[in-house]
Motif scaffolding. Structure first.
Motif, PDB file in Angstrom:
ATOM      1  N   ALA A  16      -6.953  -0.389   8.758  1.00  0.00           N
ATOM      2  CA  ALA A  16      -5.560  -0.765   9.035  1.00  0.00           C
ATOM      3  C   ALA A  16      -4.656   0.474   9.109  1.00  0.00           C
ATOM      4  O   ALA A  16      -3.671   0.494   9.855  1.00  0.00           O
ATOM      5  N   LEU A  17      -5.016   1.523   8.361  1.00  0.00           N
ATOM      6  CA  LEU A  17      -4.200   2.756   8.397  1.00  0.00           C
ATOM      7  C   LEU A  17      -4.507   3.594   9.643  1.00  0.00           C
ATOM      8  O   LEU A  17      -3.718   4.462  10.022  1.00  0.00           O
ATOM      9  N   GLU A  18      -5.654   3.345  10.229  1.00  0.00           N
ATOM     10  CA  GLU A  18      -6.168   4.189  11.322  1.00  0.00           C
ATOM     11  C   GLU A  18      -5.123   4.502  12.402  1.00  0.00           C
ATOM     12  O   GLU A  18      -4.898   5.666  12.736  1.00  0.00           O
ATOM     13  N   ASP A  24       4.279  10.328  10.048  1.00  0.00           N
ATOM     14  CA  ASP A  24       5.254   9.234   9.940  1.00  0.00           C
ATOM     15  C   ASP A  24       5.431   8.793   8.491  1.00  0.00           C
ATOM     16  O   ASP A  24       6.509   8.347   8.099  1.00  0.00           O
ATOM     17  N   PHE A  25       4.344   8.909   7.707  1.00  0.00           N
ATOM     18  CA  PHE A  25       4.466   8.568   6.289  1.00  0.00           C
ATOM     19  C   PHE A  25       5.529   9.460   5.643  1.00  0.00           C
ATOM     20  O   PHE A  25       6.321   9.015   4.827  1.00  0.00           O
ATOM     21  N   ASP A  46      -1.301  18.603  -5.212  1.00  0.00           N
ATOM     22  CA  ASP A  46      -0.558  17.842  -4.196  1.00  0.00           C
ATOM     23  C   ASP A  46      -1.562  17.197  -3.246  1.00  0.00           C
ATOM     24  O   ASP A  46      -2.299  17.894  -2.545  1.00  0.00           O
ATOM     25  N   PHE A  47      -1.577  15.869  -3.224  1.00  0.00           N
ATOM     26  CA  PHE A  47      -2.510  15.194  -2.297  1.00  0.00           C
ATOM     27  C   PHE A  47      -1.752  14.309  -1.311  1.00  0.00           C
ATOM     28  O   PHE A  47      -2.309  13.374  -0.733  1.00  0.00           O
ATOM     29  N   SER A  48      -0.480  14.665  -1.095  1.00  0.00           N
ATOM     30  CA  SER A  48       0.343  13.823  -0.223  1.00  0.00           C
ATOM     31  C   SER A  48      -0.026  13.953   1.252  1.00  0.00           C
ATOM     32  O   SER A  48       0.353  13.111   2.059  1.00  0.00           O
ATOM     33  N   LYS A  49      -0.771  15.003   1.607  1.00  0.00           N
ATOM     34  CA  LYS A  49      -1.075  15.192   3.036  1.00  0.00           C
ATOM     35  C   LYS A  49      -2.363  14.462   3.459  1.00  0.00           C
ATOM     36  O   LYS A  49      -2.861  14.684   4.556  1.00  0.00           O
TER      37      LYS A  49
END
Ligand code: F6P
Length: 544
Positions: A16-18, A24-25, A46-49
């Motif tokens: 679904a994330l594909e 955009d996140f 940091d794992f936000s990317k």
């Protein structure tokens, strides 16, 4: 929820994330960095990317629970025989446990024995640094050569390089691992044997390469200084004190450890002798402290704020759900140049397995291929593939907030480069953006059409950043322990034993079988396969 259900839930979530884009996140969520980063003191993960949401993390934790991660972690720390094929505990954490708690193993408190051995290592290291331990000729030792391979080499070699600014007056440390005689010859070519101490480091004291190098080094010392010098110029680190005695190393120069310390987890033990000599006892203890801090964090932090758990689970997402076969570790820290090589053994020797703990076939892919080089060098070598190649390679970037001993201006450039890479990989560049860029450069329309596709970057290329204040001994300890536990977490998900390494045995056995045939040209090769026989024949005909 069982493991298969948890994995299936993750797979449909990832599908679904594909179609969405990581950039955009960020555009939608101004607090994303805060939500997807964790700190332990002056170290930030940091794992936000990664292209993930809070739901991804929740599903990853469900997967971990389906494999009883918390119970398995407790068993590891309780000293249970988690290395089930060798019937041993994996208690390297005990070596850096600086609390006062008893360290129970098989009903015995190991703390006094561990502390006694550490004291012996540190006091020898200090005496060597101060010049109290003298050479055969009564001088100060200026150089130390560690002879070992795998875990008996990579850890101390990596760490001595990482902490080189902390050496101050200590002897210089060198490392010889390869059975290729060039390694020993080249290392010794610039050293004065009369001021050099050799440390033979081998858990088993049977490893072919190490024993060959140790014998050659011994022969050189005897030739240069005489047989009587051996006692002063050799020390050993091993679990096999009987075998060390056979080699003739003086008892007070022999440092032990235990079979519940795996080779690739042994830097914390007497195997760290070269490091202790290089940086001194205080810095060595600070290194242990860093590892201990991470142990406490790994044991106590909830999984969603637990750095090694998150590192491991993100790796599982990439390996098992998104099919990514490799993982890069890029330290933007020149002194961590050997860290990727160190991690190759830690990760690939631990998790390069195809059967589960009970011997049945694994249900999913296991350990990825680990590789890396320091940044910025890697940018000018293999980063092209990371940005535009057809394979997506998740990356760990490692960088300090401040340099230990280098020009501040250089560090600013280094830092900017590191962040630029992770941003470019995450953000990418669309065809429209590429064309707009070319238009801005006043290119002709047909050139814009022709060049546009070459300037597209797909983006959504995931990376984590580990940012620490500075590369000091405690930070190095934290980094090593973070990766050790990451590897453990993944082994739990894959239900494999990360503490054995049967896969290296067959090659060793065959090398021992072939060595006499290679050495003796009259020996028949007819029993060998045609390729092996052909190669030996060609060497016999060609070598001088
Ligand atoms: O390559 C296999 C291996 O057993 C590693 O696990 C280990 O670190 C290395 O060889 C060296 O072993 P030893 O310390 O016993 O010489």
């Amino acid at each position: 929820m069982n493991f298969h259900q948890a994995l299936a839930a993750l797979q449909s979530h990832a599908a679904a994330l594909e179609p969405l884009r990581a950039r955009d996140f960020f555009a939608r969520d101004p607090v994303r960095f805060r939500e997807f980063s964790v700190e332990i003191d002056d170290l930030l993960f940091d794992f936000s990317k990664h292209k993930i949401t809070a739901e991804t993390v929740r599903l990853l934790i469900e997967l971990a629970r389906a494999r009883n991660l918390e119970a398995r972690r407790a068993a590891l720390f309780a000293g249970e025989p988690v290395n089930n094929t060798e019937g041993r505990a994996a208690m390297h954490m005990a070596l850096r446990d600086l609390s006062r708690r008893p360290i129970q193993m098989g009903g015995v408190d190991m703390r006094p024995e561990i502390e006694r051995e550490r004291e012996k290592v540190l006091s020898f290291a200090q005496s060597l640094r101060s010049g109290a331990v003298k050479t055969f000729g009564g001088e100060r030792f200026t150089d130390v050569v560690n002879i070992g391979i795998g875990g008996s080499d990579l850890g101390p070699a990596m760490a001595c390089r990482a902490l080189s600014p902390y050496r101050s007056e200590g002897p210089r440390a060198h490392f010889v691992a390869n059975v290729d005689g060039a390694d020993l010859a080249d290392t010794l070519s610039s050293l004065d044997l009369s001021r050099t101490l050799f440390i033979v480091s081998s858990k088993t004291f049977t490893t072919q390469e190490t024993m060959a190098n140790a014998r050659s080094a011994r022969a050189r010392v005897v030739a240069a200084l005489g047989e009587a010098a051996v006692a002063q110029h050799f020390a050993a680190v091993s679990t096999r004190l009987d075998k060390v005695a056979e080699f003739g190393i003086a008892q007070d120069r022999v440092f032990g450890f235990w079979d519940w310390v795996g080779g690739r987890y042994s830097l914390w033990s007497s195997i760290g002798l070269a490091l202790a000599i290089s940086v001194g006892p205080e810095n060595f203890i600070a290194f242990l402290q860093g590892g201990f801090d991470v142990d406490e964090h790994f044991r106590e932090a909830p999984l969603e704020k637990n750095i090694p758990a998150l590192m491991g689970l993100l790796g599982v997402l990439h390996r098992n759900v998104l099919g990514r076969a490799a993982h890069a570790v890029i330290p933007y820290d020149q002194r961590l140049a050997r860290f990727p090589a160190y991690l190759q053994q830690l990760d690939m020797e631990s998790n390069g397995k195809s059967v589960r703990r009970d011997g049945s076939k694994v249900e999913t892919e296991t350990g990825p291929v680990i590789f890396g080089e320091p940044g910025t060098n890697g940018q000018h070598a293999f980063f092209q593939l990371l940005h535009q190649g057809t394979s997506v390679v998740p990356i760990d970037f490692l960088i300090a907030a401040e340099p230990v001993e280098s020009d501040e201006r250089h560090h600013e450039l280094l830092f900017a480069n590191c962040l630029a890479q992770s941003e470019a990989l995450m953000r990418g560049r669309t065809l429209d953006e590429a064309k707009a860029l070319l238009t801005g450069e006043d290119r002709a329309p047909e050139e814009i059409e022709r060049l546009g596709p070459h300037k597209v970057f797909p983006g959504d290329r995931p990376s984590s950043t580990i940012l620490y204040r500075r590369l000091d001994p405690r930070t190095l300890g934290r980094l090593v322990a973070l990766y050790e536990h990451k590897v453990f977490v993944q082994s739990v998900i894959w239900d494999i034993n990360p503490f054995d390494q049967w896969g290296v045995e067959l090659g060793k056995e065959l090398a021992n079988r072939l060595a006499p045939i290679v050495a003796d040209p009259s020996r028949a090769t007819a029993d060998l396969d045609a390729s092996t026989a052909g190669l030996i024949g060609w060497r016999r005909a060609t070598a001088g």
